[in-house]
Design an enzyme around this catalytic site. Structure first.
Site, PDB file in Angstrom:
ATOM      1  N   ARG A  20       1.297  -0.191 -11.001  1.00 31.77           N
ATOM      2  CA  ARG A  20       0.641   1.026 -11.242  1.00 31.77           C
ATOM      3  C   ARG A  20       0.807   1.103 -12.813  1.00 31.77           C
ATOM      4  NH1 ARG A  20       1.851   5.427  -7.286  1.00 31.77           N
ATOM      5  NH2 ARG A  20       4.010   4.869  -7.806  1.00 31.77           N
ATOM      6  N   ASN A  38      -1.191   4.097  -4.999  1.00 36.71           N
ATOM      7  CA  ASN A  38      -0.377   3.229  -4.088  1.00 36.71           C
ATOM      8  C   ASN A  38      -0.983   3.655  -2.556  1.00 36.71           C
ATOM      9  OD1 ASN A  38       1.520   1.511  -5.525  1.00 36.71           O
ATOM     10  ND2 ASN A  38       3.194   2.948  -4.966  1.00 36.71           N
TER      11      ASN A  38
END
Ligand SMILES: [Zn+2]
Ligand SMILES: [Zn+2]
Length: 761
Positions: A20, A38
Site C-alpha cells: 500500500r 487491503n
C-alpha cells in the site's frame, strides 16, 4: 483531459510487504487521486486520472512492486464513480470477511534494519525488533487477516510519537509499516536464570551478558520471533556434549548459526547458490559440507557425517547476539525431544528449565510458532526441502494452469503420522502447513489440532470433505474425532500413502492432465499398503485419472514393528538368504532366538526401499541402532559420495537380471556381500548400490515405455541419488522432483488433498 475512475484488483502476496505505501507513492508521483486498501483477496486500488496516465501507472505497478511481494493476478475495470477524490489515501480495512490470499510469511531482517540496530546514533540502536515494510515477522504474529496491526500480536503496543511520525511519512521506509515499533514503545526483552529470576531488563546490557555466558559455556534459551531456540558455543566440544546430554539428543546433527558471512566461509564450503539461499528472505538452515579446518566442534555437532546445517542471523535478536559473540553458535529448536518448539515464556520455562542456564524472553506473543526450514542442495544445484516451515509454510503456490483446471472443494487433509502436516483448500488457494513431527507425541498432537482449528477460524471454514490415510490405526485419522466440526455432514475419504506421495508430485508439476502416462517412483520407509503388506518400494503408472501399481521391490519379512525401522540389522536379517553364521555376530544370543522366531511366525511383508537401504548400510558398517530417522541412509549416502567424488567406475548389481516380476532385493544384498568379501571398498559398494537403484528406474521405465518419471518419498532426500538420476536419466526421460515441497511424508497431506480434488470430484 477528462478523468476516469478505475478499479485495480491485485491478488497474491501483497499484504504485509509494503504494497500500500508503494502504491501510495506511485499514485502520488502520477498525481492520481483515489484510495488503496487491503481486501480479503489482496489489494484494491481506486484511481481517478486520465486514461493515458492510468496506463503508465498500471504498468509500473508490476514493474516496480516491492521485492518481497508476489503478484499473481492484476486486473482493472473502468467504473462510474460519483465521488471526486481530492487526494490519494491509504484506507485501513477490517471487513471481517475470510481471507482469500496467501498468508504472508516471516521475512528475515533486511540489511538496512541490520545497519540501524548497530548504529550508535540511530534511535533503534540495539532494538532487536527493528523492522520495516520489507522485513520482520508476519505469519508468526498474525491473529487474523487482512494484515493490519490490530490483527497481529502488536495490537497491544501503541506507537510512540516518533514511530507514528515515521508511519505517517510517505518518504519514510516505515511509512504505513504495520510492525513499526521502537525501544520506547515496543517489545520488551528480559533475561532470567533457570529459576525464573529476572537478571536484566535493558537491551544494551542483555546482549553482552548473554555473549559472555555463551562464551563461558552456558546454554541459552532465546525467544526468537517464531519460537524458542537453544543456543550454545559450537566451537567447544564439551559444551555441545552438555547440550546433547540435556536435550537427550545423542547424535542427530545440530544446526549452527554463523555470526557473519566471513565466519561461514571460514567453516563450511559455501558457493553462491547456497549463499543466496542463506541470505534469502526465508533464511533457512542449509546443509553444507564442513571445511577440513573448522572452528566448529564437528564431531560433536555432526558426528555421523561432516556436514553442518548452517544458518545466518535472520532476526534482530540473533543479529545482535552474533554481533556480541562473534563465534559460531549451535542453534537448535527450543523443545524437548520429539515435542513442538516452545513459544511462550511459561511453556519454555517449564519445559526447558533442565536444558537452559539462562532465558531471553520478550513480550511479543507468538501466535504461530514455526521451526526453521531446512534445505539441502545437491552438487548439481537442485534444492531439496527437508523441512518446510518458517518462511515457506503454510503457503503453496500452485501451478497457474493447474489452478485453472481444478474445482474448489471445502476440504482438509490430515497427512501422515510421523512427519505430520495439514493441507486445506478453503478458498481459491491451497495451504500446506509446516511439519509438526510425530503425532504420537502428546504436545505435537495438541499443536496439530490447534493449527487445524486456527485455519478453520482464519478462513471461517467448515470442511465438507476430510481426507486421511488408509492406515486404520493412524493417529492423524483419529484427529478427525477431535475436530470441532459437524461430523454428520462430512465425507471421509481415504488415500493410500504412496498414491498420496505420487499425487503430490503430479500436482507440483501439473501432470494430472499429462498426455503421456507418468511413472511414479515412490520410495520410502513405511506406508500402509494392504492388510498384509507394508509398501515402500513402489512403481505406479498414472494416466487419465487412473493409478496402477505396476511394479515393486521384492517383498521381505516385516518383523518387530517399529524396532525394524530403528535397527538396520533387523532389516539385514530379514533380507538375508546366506549362511546365518555370517551375520549371527551382529546379534546377542537372545536376540537371535527371538528374531528368528519372529521371522518364522511373521505374516507381514514389506517392499520398503528404506529398509533395503538400512540393510546395505548395516553390511557396510552401520550395525548399531539409529537414534533418528534416516541415520543409516545418511551414512550410506556419505560413503557413496566419497567414491563418487573420486570418479569411481559404477557397477549395476542387477545387470542382466530379469526384473519383470519384481525388483530383486535379495539379489542386491548377495552382490553387496560378495563384493565385500572381495575387499572392494565400502565407498565403492555404496556407490554401486546407488547406481543400481538408478538403473532399476531406467529398466522399469524402458520396459513399460515411459517418457515421464516423477519421484517422491523420503528416499529422495538423498542428494547423491537425485544427482545420479539426473546424470543417468535426464537425457532420456523427463524427470520430475519436488521443488517446493519436501519429498518426505510432509507432503502426504498435500498429496491426499490433491488426490481428492482430482479423483474424487
Ligand atoms: Zn527492514
Ligand atoms: Zn516507538
Amino acid at each position: 483531459m477528462l478523468n476516469s475512475t478505475f478499479k485495480i484488483r491485485i491478488s497474491g502476496r501483497v499484504q504485509g510487504v509494503g504494497f500500500r505505501p508503494f502504491i501510495y507513492n506511485l499514485a502520488t508521483q502520477y498525481k492520481i487521486k483515489g484510495t488503496v486498501t487491503n481486501t480479503t483477496f489482496g489489494v484494491e486500488i481506486t484511481a481517478q486520472t486520465s486514461a493515458e496516465v492510468f496506463r503508465n501507472f498500471y504498468d509500473n505497478i508490476s514493474l516496480q512492486a516491492p521485492s518481497s511481494s508476489k503478484i499473481e493476478a492484476i486486473t482493472f475495470t473502468e467504473v462510474s464513480e460519483q465521488i471526486h477524490f481530492k487526494d490519494f489515501q491509504i484506507v485501513a480495512t477490517n471487513s471481517g470477511n475470510p481471507i482469500n490470499a496467501p498468508l504472508t510469511p516471516d521475512f528475515a531482517i533486511c540489511s538496512d534494519c541490520k545497519t540501524e540496530i548497530l548504529d550508535k546514533n540511530n534511535r533503534r540502536f540495539y532494538y532487536p525488533f527493528t523492522t520495516c515494510t520489507t522485513c520482520g515477522p508476519r505469519y508468526a504474529i498474525t491473529e487474523n487477516f487482512p494484515f493490519e496491526r490490530e490483527n497481529t500480536s502488536l495490537h497491544h503496543f501503541n506507537m510512540c510519537p516518533e514511530c507514528q511520525k515515521e508511519y505517517n511519512n510517505p518518504k519514510d521506509k516505515r511509512f504505513y509499516s504495520q510492525t513499526n515499533t521502537c525501544s520506547v514503545c515496543g517489545i520488551q526483552v528480559w533475561v532470567t536464570n533457570a529459576n525464573g529470576e529476572k537478571l536484566y531488563e535493558t537491551n544494551p546490557e542483555i546482549f553482552p551478558f548473554l555473549a559472555n555466558q555463551l562464551k563461558s559455556g552456558s546454554i541459552i534459551a532465546l525467544k526468537n520471533t517464531s519460537g524458542y531456540l537453544l543456543l550454545c558455543d559450537a566451537t567447544k566440544a564439551e559444551v555441545v556434549q552438555k547440550l546433547r546430554l540435556r536435550k537427550q539428543r545423542p547424535v542427530k546433527p545440530l544446526a549452527v548459526l554463523f555470526p557473519s558471512e566471513e565466519s561461514l566461509h571460514k567453516n563450511v564450503s559455501v558457493d553462491d547458490f547456497a549463499l543466496n539461499e542463506l541470505q534469502s528472505t526465508v533464511s533457512p538452515i542449509v546443509i553444507l559440507p564442513s571445511k577440513a579446518k573448522s572452528d566448529v566442534a564437528i564431531n560433536e555437532v555432526s558426528p555421523i557425517n561432516r556436514t553442518i546445517g548452517a544458518l545466518l542471523p535472520y532476526s534482530g535478536l540473533l543479529h545482535l547476539l552474533c554481533h556480541e559473540t562473534q563465534i559460531p553458535l549451535v542453534a537448535t529448536s527450543g523443545n524437548v525431544h520429539g515435542s513442538p518448539i516452545c513459544s511462550s515464556e511459561k511453556e519454555a520455562e517449564e519445559k526447558l528449565k533442565n536444558i537452559a542456564d539462562f532465558f531471553l524472553h520478550h513480550d511479543l506473543h507468538i501466535e504461530h510458532p514455526q521451526d526453521d526450514s531446512v534445505v539441502r542442495l545437491t552438487k548439481k544445484k537442485r534444492k531439496i526441502i527437508l523441512r518446510r516451515a518458517r518462511g515457506l509454510a503454510p503457503n503453496f503456490s500452485l501451478p497457474s494452469a493447474y489452478k485453472e483446471q481444478i474445482q474448489s472443494k471445502k476440504i482438509v487433509a490430515l497427512g501422515a503420522d510421523l512427519k505430520s502436516s495439514i493441507a486445506i483448500f478453503p478458498n481459491t488457494y491451497l495451504y500446506a502447513s509446516e511439519y509438526f513431527g510425530n503425532l504420537s507425541d502428546y504436545d505435537t498432537a495438541l499443536r496439530f489440532q490447534k493449527t487445524i482449528q486456527d485455519y478453520f477460524s482464519i478462513f471461517k471454514f467448515q470442511p465438507e470433505v476430510v481426507v486421511k490415510d488408509k492406515h486404520p490405526l493412524y493417529e492423524s485419522g483419529r484427529m478427525l474425532e477431535e475436530l470441532q466440526i459437524d461430523k454428520n455432514n462430512i465425507k471421509v475419504e481415504e488415500v493410500q500413502h504412496h498414491i498420496a506421495h505420487f499425487s503430490a508430485i503430479l500436482t507440483e508439476h501439473n501432470l494430472w492432465q499429462s498426455q503421456n502416462k507418468v511413472l511414479g517412483i515412490i520410495w520410502d520407509g513405511i506406508g500402509f499398503g494392504t492388510e498384509h503388506e507394508i509398501w515402500g518400494g513402489e512403481f505406479f503408472e498414472y494416466q487419465k485419472k487412473e493409478f496402477k501399481r505396476i511394479q515393486h521391490f521384492e517383498n521381505f519379512n516385516w518383523i518387530l514393528g517399529d524396532k525394524m525401522s530403528k535397527n538396520p540389522k533387523i532389516s539385514l536379517l530379514s533380507l538375508w538368504n546366506g549362511n546365518p553364521d555370517e551375520i549371527r555376530h551382529l546379534f546377542s544370543a537372545n536376540e537371535w532366538i527371538l528374531f528368528e522366531k519372529q521371522k518364522e511366525q511373521n505374516t507381514l511383508q514389506t517392499s520398503s526401499v528404506g529398509r533395503l537401504i538400512d540393510a546395505v548400510a548395516c553390511l557396510l558398517g552401520f550395525t548399531y541402532e539409529m537414534t533418528f530417522e534416516g541415520e543409516a541412509a545418511i551414512y550410506l549416502e556419505s560413503l557413496a559420495q566419497k567414491a563418487y567424488d573420486i570418479q569411481t567406475a559404477k557397477i549395476d548389481y542387477l545387470e542382466g537380471e530379469d526384473l519383470t516380476e519384481t525388483i530383486l532385493s535379495f539379489k542386491i544384498i548377495e552382490k553387496v556381500v560378495s563384493d565385500s568379501k572381495q575387499n572392494i571398498s565400502k565407498e565403492e559398494i555404496a556407490l554401486n548400490f546407488h547406481f543400481t537403484l538408478v538403473k532399476v528406474i531406467e529398466k522399469v521405465a524402458n520396459f513399460h515405455s515411459f517418457k515421464e518419471i516423477a519421484y517422491s518419498g523420503g528416499v529422495f532426500q538423498n542428494a547423491l541419488l537425485v544427482d545420479l538420476i539426473e546424470e543417468e536419466l535426464a537425457v532420456k526421460f523427463n524427470c520430475y522432483f519436488h521443488e517446493n515441497l519436501s519429498p518426505n511424508d510432509e507432503n502426504i497431506a498435500f498429496g491426499q488433498l490433491n488426490y481428492s480434488v482430482n479423483i474424487n470430484s
